[in-house]
Enzyme design. Sequence first.
Site, short mmCIF file in Angstrom:
data_model
loop_
_atom_site.label_atom_id
_atom_site.label_comp_id
_atom_site.label_asym_id
_atom_site.label_seq_id
_atom_site.Cartn_x
_atom_site.Cartn_y
_atom_site.Cartn_z
N LYS A 1 1.08 -1.01 -0.32
CA LYS A 1 -0.11 -0.07 -0.08
C LYS A 1 1.05 1.09 -0.23
O LYS A 1 0.70 2.73 -0.31
CB LYS A 1 -0.95 0.15 1.33
CG LYS A 1 -2.22 -0.84 0.97
CD LYS A 1 -3.28 -0.79 -0.21
CE LYS A 1 -4.15 -1.56 0.12
NZ LYS A 1 -5.15 -1.36 -0.65
N SER B 1 -3.31 -12.05 4.27
CA SER B 1 -4.24 -12.56 2.61
C SER B 1 -2.22 -13.03 1.70
O SER B 1 -3.35 -13.08 0.74
CB SER B 1 -4.16 -10.51 2.64
OG SER B 1 -3.30 -10.08 2.45
#
Length: 308
Positions: free
Chosen positions: A46, A269
């Site tokens: 991110k 994830s």
Amino acid sequence: MRKLQRSLLESIGETPLVELSRFLPADVPGRILAKLEYLNPGSSKKDRIALQMIEDAESDGRLLPRRTVVELTSGNTGTGLAIVCAVKGYPFVAVMSAGNSVERARMMRGLGAEVVLVPQAPGSIVGQVSGDDLALVEEMTVQIVRERGAFRADQFRLHSNFRAHYLHTGPEILQQSPYPVDVFVDFAGTGGTFAGCAAALKEANAATRCFLVEPEHPQHQIQGGGYGMDLSPQLRPEDVDGVIRVGDDEAIECTRRLARTEGIFAGFSSGANLAAALRLLRGDYPGATAVVAICDSGLKYLSTSLWV
Ligand SMILES: Cc1ncc(COP(=O)(O)O)c(C=O)c1O
């Protein structure tokens, strides 16, 4: 060797691509290539979209010096924005569900951010952020943006999210892989990584197949996505070749095995992506080259059941 940098922001991106030959079980034909996004300065992929959202807004005048930046985050985008805002001198407010792990809030505060924690919806479970929880965080975010006249670095809607991966992550994979990329799988939160990479990969090779990874159940432990939200602001439907549903247990098992076999210490994830890649290699794509992102660092989950 990297040259002297003018700031840490020049360390964002250009992450390694590593072949997981030790992780791959001997009876599974094919290969998995892992893009090590946890090696970004904020320990997640991110950082890329944080930088892109801020620089796109600076360049078209939406973000002027000293204006407050606000973001709804599960922690990773917030950490990226905290870094970018610290370097560039913007006050930053992160609005986050109390259901996310405490490491994330502490890290953002350490980087100078103001962190607003929103209590979870009745019936929600700590460590399992649901769509209802996110709706409450959204309400609070809208309120804070209005009250402070802030710029909202809105990862769910801004095109910069897609652009970060379309302009950088995807092309890096193409440059780094000596093999044609047959399949790409990605666990979706905003869908930005999936959409940007899928668009870049398919443009280079129309035969590449791209699969969205989603949790098996709405209540799940795979932090960072699986909100059951409409992903259409980021996604082009024609780039989705299928959806693979992954359970918490397989995601956790793959995350742990990745650490033991390859020395790559990642979050839930990343394990979900690996479980999906294994399923494709065992099923319809034997012998294929599959690419996955290792989205963030396992250090962000030391307080959770991932590492016991
Ligand atoms: C750890 C982790 N994995 C996966 C995702 C999903 O990525 P994207 O929003 O690009 O779909 C996120 C998003 O916040 C994340 O923090």
